[in-house]
Design a protein around this motif. Structure first.
Motif, PDB file in Angstrom:
ATOM      1  N   UNK A   1       0.644  -1.195  -0.081  1.00  0.00           N
ATOM      2  CA  UNK A   1      -0.256  -0.550   0.386  1.00  0.00           C
ATOM      3  C   UNK A   1       0.778   1.669   0.015  1.00  0.00           C
ATOM      4  N   UNK A   2       0.783   2.970  -0.206  1.00  0.00           N
ATOM      5  CA  UNK A   2       0.680   3.441  -0.127  1.00  0.00           C
ATOM      6  C   UNK A   2       0.084   4.681   0.285  1.00  0.00           C
ATOM      7  N   UNK A   3       0.386   5.659   1.208  1.00  0.00           N
ATOM      8  CA  UNK A   3      -0.300   6.912   1.032  1.00  0.00           C
ATOM      9  C   UNK A   3       0.436   8.027   0.940  1.00  0.00           C
ATOM     10  N   UNK A   4      -0.940   9.030   0.892  1.00  0.00           N
ATOM     11  CA  UNK A   4      -0.203  10.134  -0.479  1.00  0.00           C
ATOM     12  C   UNK A   4      -0.632  11.476   0.504  1.00  0.00           C
ATOM     13  N   UNK A   5       0.119  11.626   1.073  1.00  0.00           N
ATOM     14  CA  UNK A   5      -0.196  13.567   2.109  1.00  0.00           C
ATOM     15  C   UNK A   5      -0.248  14.693   0.580  1.00  0.00           C
ATOM     16  N   UNK A   6      -1.508  14.330   0.512  1.00  0.00           N
ATOM     17  CA  UNK A   6      -1.134  16.207  -0.637  1.00  0.00           C
ATOM     18  C   UNK A   6      -2.599  16.885  -0.812  1.00  0.00           C
ATOM     19  N   UNK A   7      -3.721  16.634   0.433  1.00  0.00           N
ATOM     20  CA  UNK A   7      -4.612  17.728   0.421  1.00  0.00           C
ATOM     21  C   UNK A   7      -3.693  18.753   1.091  1.00  0.00           C
ATOM     22  N   UNK A   8      -4.452  19.458   0.164  1.00  0.00           N
ATOM     23  CA  UNK A   8      -4.218  20.785   1.036  1.00  0.00           C
ATOM     24  C   UNK A   8      -5.703  22.484   0.540  1.00  0.00           C
ATOM     25  N   UNK A   9      -5.570  23.103   2.081  1.00  0.00           N
ATOM     26  CA  UNK A   9      -7.372  23.449   2.059  1.00  0.00           C
ATOM     27  C   UNK A   9      -7.510  23.924   1.014  1.00  0.00           C
ATOM     28  N   UNK A  10      -8.942  24.057   0.674  1.00  0.00           N
ATOM     29  CA  UNK A  10      -9.838  24.489  -0.440  1.00  0.00           C
ATOM     30  C   UNK A  10     -11.029  24.904   0.031  1.00  0.00           C
ATOM     31  N   UNK A  11     -11.192  26.480  -1.104  1.00  0.00           N
ATOM     32  CA  UNK A  11     -12.333  26.987  -0.223  1.00  0.00           C
ATOM     33  C   UNK A  11     -12.862  27.519   1.211  1.00  0.00           C
ATOM     34  N   UNK A  12     -11.851  27.264   2.241  1.00  0.00           N
ATOM     35  CA  UNK A  12     -11.874  27.459   2.969  1.00  0.00           C
ATOM     36  C   UNK A  12     -12.576  26.329   4.189  1.00  0.00           C
ATOM     37  N   UNK A  13     -11.966  25.162   3.383  1.00  0.00           N
ATOM     38  CA  UNK A  13     -11.864  23.715   4.280  1.00  0.00           C
ATOM     39  C   UNK A  13     -10.972  24.270   5.286  1.00  0.00           C
ATOM     40  N   UNK A  14     -11.656  23.728   6.719  1.00  0.00           N
ATOM     41  CA  UNK A  14      -9.893  23.895   7.864  1.00  0.00           C
ATOM     42  C   UNK A  14      -8.866  22.125   7.140  1.00  0.00           C
ATOM     43  N   UNK A  15      -8.076  22.730   7.375  1.00  0.00           N
ATOM     44  CA  UNK A  15      -6.862  21.625   6.916  1.00  0.00           C
ATOM     45  C   UNK A  15      -7.540  21.119   8.282  1.00  0.00           C
ATOM     46  N   UNK A  16      -7.258  20.563   9.251  1.00  0.00           N
ATOM     47  CA  UNK A  16      -8.151  19.883   9.844  1.00  0.00           C
ATOM     48  C   UNK A  16      -9.504  18.699   9.201  1.00  0.00           C
ATOM     49  N   UNK A  17      -9.650  18.623   8.162  1.00  0.00           N
ATOM     50  CA  UNK A  17     -11.087  17.907   8.026  1.00  0.00           C
ATOM     51  C   UNK A  17     -10.474  17.050   6.743  1.00  0.00           C
TER      52      UNK A  17
END
Ligand SMILES: [Cu+2]
Length: 180
Positions: free
Chosen positions: A143-159
């Motif tokens: 398996x693999x994990x891609x840590x690539x998400x960035x906050x967009x449209x005001x979505x909090x990073x915690x989400x």
């Protein structure tokens, strides 16, 4: 010690494992246009599977990246042409590091899920203040994990499910220091 003063301590204890959970930077704030040590913390594998490769994409504006070699792991440094050549020591630089990849040489060198490690590089931060994101790919035996998400449209990073490692760049602290 009354129970009210225990609350922050308990909160910190509860938060600690989560903070170690995803790939994040040891230092998450840095001044602009300055030398910076990026230590990517790997606190777990893919489920129970050990980590065999860690690949970091260098954000735009970050220059002169130099990775720290790790015994038992091979190191690949990818370079690409710069959109805008820059000057270093009076020399024009037309290409720079865009990705760094550490790969375990043998199964015995892989990072087991029940152990912790850091993958380090040094570089120069961008001249512009603001938050930058370092996409990290973590490849495991399975398996693999891609840590690539960035906050967009005001979505909090915690989400974010798989957040990229965030670094807040503060305005340069004047004087500019030693410039390469
Ligand atoms: Cu995690």
């Amino acid at each position: 010690m009354n129970h009210r003063s225990l609350a922050p301590l308990l909160a910190a204890l509860v938060a600690a494992p989560a903070a170690l959970a995803h790939v994040s930077l040891e230092y998450q704030v840095a001044p602009a246009d300055a030398g910076y040590k990026a230590a990517f913390k790997i606190g777990h594998g893919c489920g129970a599977s050990p980590t065999r490769q860690v690949s970091v994409t260098i954000p735009a504006g970050v220059t002169g990246a130099k990775p720290m070699p790790k015994p038992g792991w091979s190191l690949e440094i990818e370079r690409a042409k710069l959109a805008q050549p820059l000057t270093s020591h009076g020399r024009t630089v037309t290409e720079d590091v865009v990705r760094v990849t550490w790969t375990a040489r043998t199964a015995a060198d892989m990072l087991p899920n029940d152990q912790y490690d850091e993958f380090v590089l040094v570089a120069r931060t961008p001249a512009k203040a603001g938050t930058i994101y370092w996409p990290v790919s973590q490849v495991c035996e399975n398996g693999r994990l891609d840590w690539v998400d960035v906050p967009r449209d005001g979505r909090p990073a915690a989400d974010l499910k798989s957040p990229a490692a965030a670094l807040e760049i503060l305005p340069a602290a004047g004087g500019g220091g030693h410039r390469h």
